[in-house]
Design a protein around this motif. Structure first.
Motif, PDB file in Angstrom:
ATOM      1  N   HIS A 228       0.783  -1.108   0.227  1.00  0.00           N
ATOM      2  CA  HIS A 228       0.008   0.069   0.123  1.00  0.00           C
ATOM      3  C   HIS A 228       0.755   1.370  -0.062  1.00  0.00           C
ATOM      4  O   HIS A 228       1.866   1.417   0.721  1.00  0.00           O
ATOM      5  N   GLY A 229       0.487   2.277  -0.928  1.00  0.00           N
ATOM      6  CA  GLY A 229       1.361   3.310  -0.927  1.00  0.00           C
ATOM      7  C   GLY A 229       2.438   3.364  -1.830  1.00  0.00           C
ATOM      8  O   GLY A 229       3.282   4.093  -1.923  1.00  0.00           O
ATOM      9  N   ALA A 230       3.007   2.227  -2.389  1.00  0.00           N
ATOM     10  CA  ALA A 230       4.153   1.894  -3.128  1.00  0.00           C
ATOM     11  C   ALA A 230       4.055   2.768  -4.438  1.00  0.00           C
ATOM     12  O   ALA A 230       2.944   2.965  -4.801  1.00  0.00           O
ATOM     13  N   ALA A 231       5.294   3.289  -4.951  1.00  0.00           N
ATOM     14  CA  ALA A 231       5.218   3.901  -5.936  1.00  0.00           C
ATOM     15  C   ALA A 231       5.310   2.899  -7.351  1.00  0.00           C
ATOM     16  O   ALA A 231       6.045   1.999  -7.360  1.00  0.00           O
ATOM     17  N   LEU A 232       4.692   3.491  -8.255  1.00  0.00           N
ATOM     18  CA  LEU A 232       4.639   2.725  -9.526  1.00  0.00           C
ATOM     19  C   LEU A 232       5.534   3.459 -10.399  1.00  0.00           C
ATOM     20  O   LEU A 232       5.225   4.597 -10.474  1.00  0.00           O
TER      21      LEU A 232
ATOM     22  N   ALA B 244       7.604   4.593   1.149  1.00  0.00           N
ATOM     23  CA  ALA B 244       7.495   6.005   0.521  1.00  0.00           C
ATOM     24  C   ALA B 244       6.532   6.098  -0.413  1.00  0.00           C
ATOM     25  O   ALA B 244       6.329   5.309  -1.248  1.00  0.00           O
ATOM     26  N   SER B 245       5.825   7.462  -0.349  1.00  0.00           N
ATOM     27  CA  SER B 245       4.947   7.667  -1.345  1.00  0.00           C
ATOM     28  C   SER B 245       5.192   8.892  -2.159  1.00  0.00           C
ATOM     29  O   SER B 245       5.501   9.919  -1.669  1.00  0.00           O
ATOM     30  N   PHE B 246       5.389   8.358  -3.323  1.00  0.00           N
ATOM     31  CA  PHE B 246       5.644   9.245  -4.469  1.00  0.00           C
ATOM     32  C   PHE B 246       5.269   8.800  -5.883  1.00  0.00           C
ATOM     33  O   PHE B 246       4.775   7.714  -6.092  1.00  0.00           O
TER      34      PHE B 246
ATOM     35  N   ALA C  44      11.226   8.957   2.339  1.00  0.00           N
ATOM     36  CA  ALA C  44      12.468   9.382   1.812  1.00  0.00           C
ATOM     37  C   ALA C  44      12.746   8.697   0.729  1.00  0.00           C
ATOM     38  O   ALA C  44      12.450   7.440   0.351  1.00  0.00           O
ATOM     39  N   ILE C  45      13.316   9.453  -0.289  1.00  0.00           N
ATOM     40  CA  ILE C  45      13.931   9.082  -1.809  1.00  0.00           C
ATOM     41  C   ILE C  45      15.345   9.623  -1.780  1.00  0.00           C
ATOM     42  O   ILE C  45      15.746  10.771  -1.553  1.00  0.00           O
TER      43      ILE C  45
ATOM     44  N   GLN D 154      23.439  13.955  -6.803  1.00  0.00           N
ATOM     45  CA  GLN D 154      22.639  12.780  -5.943  1.00  0.00           C
ATOM     46  C   GLN D 154      22.446  13.642  -4.603  1.00  0.00           C
ATOM     47  O   GLN D 154      23.437  14.009  -4.116  1.00  0.00           O
ATOM     48  N   TRP D 155      21.244  13.396  -4.155  1.00  0.00           N
ATOM     49  CA  TRP D 155      20.805  14.242  -3.298  1.00  0.00           C
ATOM     50  C   TRP D 155      19.487  13.293  -2.440  1.00  0.00           C
ATOM     51  O   TRP D 155      18.905  12.593  -3.366  1.00  0.00           O
ATOM     52  N   ALA D 156      19.253  13.203  -1.309  1.00  0.00           N
ATOM     53  CA  ALA D 156      18.194  12.660  -0.569  1.00  0.00           C
ATOM     54  C   ALA D 156      17.161  13.749  -0.100  1.00  0.00           C
ATOM     55  O   ALA D 156      17.481  14.895   0.298  1.00  0.00           O
ATOM     56  N   VAL D 157      15.974  13.360  -0.024  1.00  0.00           N
ATOM     57  CA  VAL D 157      14.729  14.243   0.309  1.00  0.00           C
ATOM     58  C   VAL D 157      13.776  13.413   1.076  1.00  0.00           C
ATOM     59  O   VAL D 157      13.256  12.209   0.759  1.00  0.00           O
ATOM     60  N   ASP D 158      13.473  13.803   2.510  1.00  0.00           N
ATOM     61  CA  ASP D 158      12.786  13.037   3.304  1.00  0.00           C
ATOM     62  C   ASP D 158      11.660  13.908   3.828  1.00  0.00           C
ATOM     63  O   ASP D 158      11.747  15.347   4.241  1.00  0.00           O
TER      64      ASP D 158
END
Length: 172
Positions: free
Chosen positions: A20-24, A56-58, A78-79, A107-111
């Motif tokens: 549930h909430g997984a990105a495709l 993560a939800s994106f 986060a991604i 390259q960077w991380a966002v949370d």
């Protein structure tokens, strides 16, 4: 055919093949792999690789329709985004409820958690701003926490334990 695909997707969701909430992958050509920690790794044309923390939800978007995603809308968790500027044209941005982080190649991380967005740069530089506001530019090892409001964004060098904790969640 379309109805059959929709039925198969609904069945896969129902039996838990996609959490549930997984990105495709919404962008043509992206491949998706899952590691032992349930992180998803999206490898896309044009030198874009996105690692998503479990849960993560994106959503990915290909706004210019060149077959490679150029933005992600992140709502939860986060991604890690890795964009190879020698292959990817036009930059990449991550949009959250509190911030927009944009680059040409890095390259960077966002949370996103608890009403704030945190951005950490691993390589390159990233411009971060609120939806309405002036940007700050982050260099490797620097981060910024963005919450709602109008207070100035403050760039800080992240302490090693904080950076390591976020990157560990992303398999780094």
């Amino acid at each position: 055919m379309h109805t059959t695909f929709r039925s198969l997707l609904a069945a896969a969701l129902a039996v838990g093949l996609f959490p549930h909430g997984a990105a495709l992958a919404q962008s043509a050509g992206c491949t998706i792999a899952r590691d032992a920690s349930a992180r998803q790794v999206f490898t896309c044309p044009g030198g874009v690789k996105i690692t998503a923390e479990a849960g993560a939800s994106f959503r990915l978007a290909d706004r210019n329709r060149d077959g490679s995603p150029d933005s992600a809308s992140l709502r939860r968790k986060a991604i890690l985004v890795d964009v190879d500027s020698s292959q990817h044209v036009g930059g990449f941005q991550v949009v959250t409820p509190q911030a927009i982080a944009a680059v040409r190649g890095t390259q960077w991380a966002v949370d996103v958690a608890s009403g704030k967005t945190s951005v950490l740069v691993v390589r390159g530089s990233v411009a971060v701003r609120r939806p309405a506001g002036d940007p700050v530019v982050l260099s490797p090892g620097e981060g910024v926490d963005v919450s709602s409001g109008t207070d100035p964004l403050i760039v800080r060098r992240w302490p090693a334990p904080r950076a390591a904790a976020l990157l560990a969640r992303l398999g780094q």
